[in-house]
Design a protein around this motif. Structure first.
Motif, PDB file in Angstrom:
ATOM      1  N   MET A   1      15.386 -19.744  -3.756  1.00 32.21           N
ATOM      2  CA  MET A   1      14.413 -18.680  -4.027  1.00 32.21           C
ATOM      3  C   MET A   1      13.574 -18.431  -2.775  1.00 32.21           C
ATOM      4  O   MET A   1      13.083 -19.375  -2.153  1.00 32.21           O
ATOM      5  N   ALA A   2      13.390 -17.159  -2.416  1.00 32.98           N
ATOM      6  CA  ALA A   2      12.622 -16.812  -1.220  1.00 32.98           C
ATOM      7  C   ALA A   2      11.147 -17.141  -1.433  1.00 32.98           C
ATOM      8  O   ALA A   2      10.639 -17.041  -2.562  1.00 32.98           O
ATOM      9  N   PRO A   3      10.453 -17.526  -0.366  1.00 33.41           N
ATOM     10  CA  PRO A   3       9.016 -17.800  -0.477  1.00 33.41           C
ATOM     11  C   PRO A   3       8.263 -16.558  -0.968  1.00 33.41           C
ATOM     12  O   PRO A   3       8.629 -15.426  -0.633  1.00 33.41           O
ATOM     13  N   LYS A   4       7.236 -16.770  -1.751  1.00 33.29           N
ATOM     14  CA  LYS A   4       6.414 -15.659  -2.240  1.00 33.29           C
ATOM     15  C   LYS A   4       5.279 -15.383  -1.250  1.00 33.29           C
ATOM     16  O   LYS A   4       4.958 -16.218  -0.410  1.00 33.29           O
TER      17      LYS A   4
ATOM     18  N   PHE B   1      -0.492 -22.168  -5.010  1.00 30.31           N
ATOM     19  CA  PHE B   1       0.714 -21.584  -4.442  1.00 30.31           C
ATOM     20  C   PHE B   1       1.641 -22.667  -3.898  1.00 30.31           C
ATOM     21  O   PHE B   1       1.192 -23.752  -3.529  1.00 30.31           O
ATOM     22  N   ALA B   2       2.920 -22.353  -3.832  1.00 28.59           N
ATOM     23  CA  ALA B   2       3.911 -23.306  -3.331  1.00 28.59           C
ATOM     24  C   ALA B   2       3.741 -23.529  -1.832  1.00 28.59           C
ATOM     25  O   ALA B   2       3.247 -22.656  -1.108  1.00 28.59           O
ATOM     26  N   GLU B   3       4.153 -24.685  -1.382  1.00 28.41           N
ATOM     27  CA  GLU B   3       3.997 -25.065   0.021  1.00 28.41           C
ATOM     28  C   GLU B   3       4.647 -24.046   0.963  1.00 28.41           C
ATOM     29  O   GLU B   3       4.105 -23.725   2.025  1.00 28.41           O
ATOM     30  N   GLU B   4       5.815 -23.532   0.568  1.00 27.97           N
ATOM     31  CA  GLU B   4       6.560 -22.630   1.450  1.00 27.97           C
ATOM     32  C   GLU B   4       6.080 -21.178   1.385  1.00 27.97           C
ATOM     33  O   GLU B   4       6.521 -20.330   2.171  1.00 27.97           O
ATOM     34  N   ASP B   5       5.185 -20.849   0.472  1.00 30.88           N
ATOM     35  CA  ASP B   5       4.716 -19.472   0.315  1.00 30.88           C
ATOM     36  C   ASP B   5       3.822 -19.029   1.471  1.00 30.88           C
ATOM     37  O   ASP B   5       3.176 -19.857   2.134  1.00 30.88           O
ATOM     38  N   GLU B   6       3.751 -17.710   1.670  1.00 28.78           N
ATOM     39  CA  GLU B   6       2.750 -17.131   2.562  1.00 28.78           C
ATOM     40  C   GLU B   6       1.426 -17.154   1.813  1.00 28.78           C
ATOM     41  O   GLU B   6       1.334 -16.653   0.681  1.00 28.78           O
ATOM     42  N   LYS B   7       0.390 -17.686   2.455  1.00 31.79           N
ATOM     43  CA  LYS B   7      -0.914 -17.824   1.794  1.00 31.79           C
ATOM     44  C   LYS B   7      -1.997 -17.301   2.742  1.00 31.79           C
ATOM     45  O   LYS B   7      -2.350 -17.953   3.722  1.00 31.79           O
ATOM     46  N   TRP B   8      -2.516 -16.119   2.421  1.00 32.58           N
ATOM     47  CA  TRP B   8      -3.513 -15.462   3.263  1.00 32.58           C
ATOM     48  C   TRP B   8      -4.820 -15.291   2.503  1.00 32.58           C
ATOM     49  O   TRP B   8      -4.835 -15.173   1.274  1.00 32.58           O
TER      50      TRP B   8
END
Length: 251
Positions: free
Chosen positions: A1-4, A187-194
């Motif tokens: 699954m692609a990062p969110k 949020f998941a570790e691999e997600d973009e988080k801004w």
């Protein structure tokens, strides 16, 4: 699954402006203030900043007091500091209350809806993190006709903990790290988080906690970056421009 891709916004001051508040002061007290060489915007800014200062001073001394009560209390003191010799003769309590009521009638900034639409169109999930009341804050979105799921509004109060010894609730408020770090963990570790804000103190604290930061000068104008010692990924002068830069950096 692609990062969110997740982007968390501050609301008051960033998505909504204080213009309605300043305009109400101008309508009620404007000519009287100008006679004292004070304009309505400067008085309104000084009034709310004085209230925030007292809020945090009381908080630091373990005497939490609702912001609205403090806001009301410091009105006449702020008039005094503005050079009004007899503040209680200058304005009635009813006039004060009418000015304060406009704080709940704030409106979206120009370009805010466009910014949200750009981000959502690029696959971003938009969140809001606020120290304020979620119902009031969500009302700003509903009034602007912008749909936002209630579950995407997060109050810092949701992260409050109870002291195991005293049973007392430990309040959480921005810019405490305890406000940003639990948000980050949603949020998941691999997600973009801004994190995006028009307050440098807010976005710089979020970056310290681990978010990537996007800052818009639409409120502060002068970021005073030298006192925050923070590297931001995005800086922009308008909200749509900020969205464009965030999208470009993550495409």
């Amino acid at each position: 699954m692609a990062p969110k891709k997740h982007i968390v916004f501050d609301v008051v001051g960033t998505c909504v402006s204080f213009d309605a508040f300043y305009d109400r002061i101008d309508q009620i007290l404007g000519p009287r203030l100008l006679a004292q060489n004070v304009n309505a915007k400067h008085f309104g800014y000084t009034w709310k900043e004085a209230a925030e200062l007292e809020f945090y001073f009381l908080l630091l001394s373990e005497r939490y007091t609702p912001y609205g009560e403090i806001f009301k209390a410091v009105f006449y003191r702020t008039l005094h500091m503005a050079g009004v010799s007899n503040p209680r003769e200058f304005a009635t309590e009813a006039e004060r209350d009418a000015c304060q009521a406009a704080y709940s009638e704030l409106e979206f900034r120009p370009g805010c809806v466009e910014m949200m639409e750009k981000l959502r169109g690029a696959g971003w999930t938009v969140w809001c993190l606020t120290t304020g009341d979620v119902k009031r804050v969500r009302g700003y979105f509903l009034n602007a006709g912008l749909e936002m799921p209630i579950e995407n509004f997060v109050s810092c109060d949701q992260f409050a903990e109870v002291d195991p010894v005293t049973g007392a609730k430990k309040g959480v408020y921005k810019p405490m790290m305890a406000a940003y770090r639990p948000m980050l963990k949603l949020f998941a570790e691999e997600d973009e988080k801004w994190f995006a804000a028009a307050h440098m103190w807010d976005v710089s604290a979020a970056v310290k906690a681990g978010f990537r930061g996007a800052y818009c000068t639409i409120y502060d104008k002068e970021p005073c970056i030298e006192i925050f010692d923070t590297k931001l990924d995005v800086m922009a002068d308008t909200l749509p421009e900020m969205a464009d830069k965030v999208i470009a950096m993550t495409s």
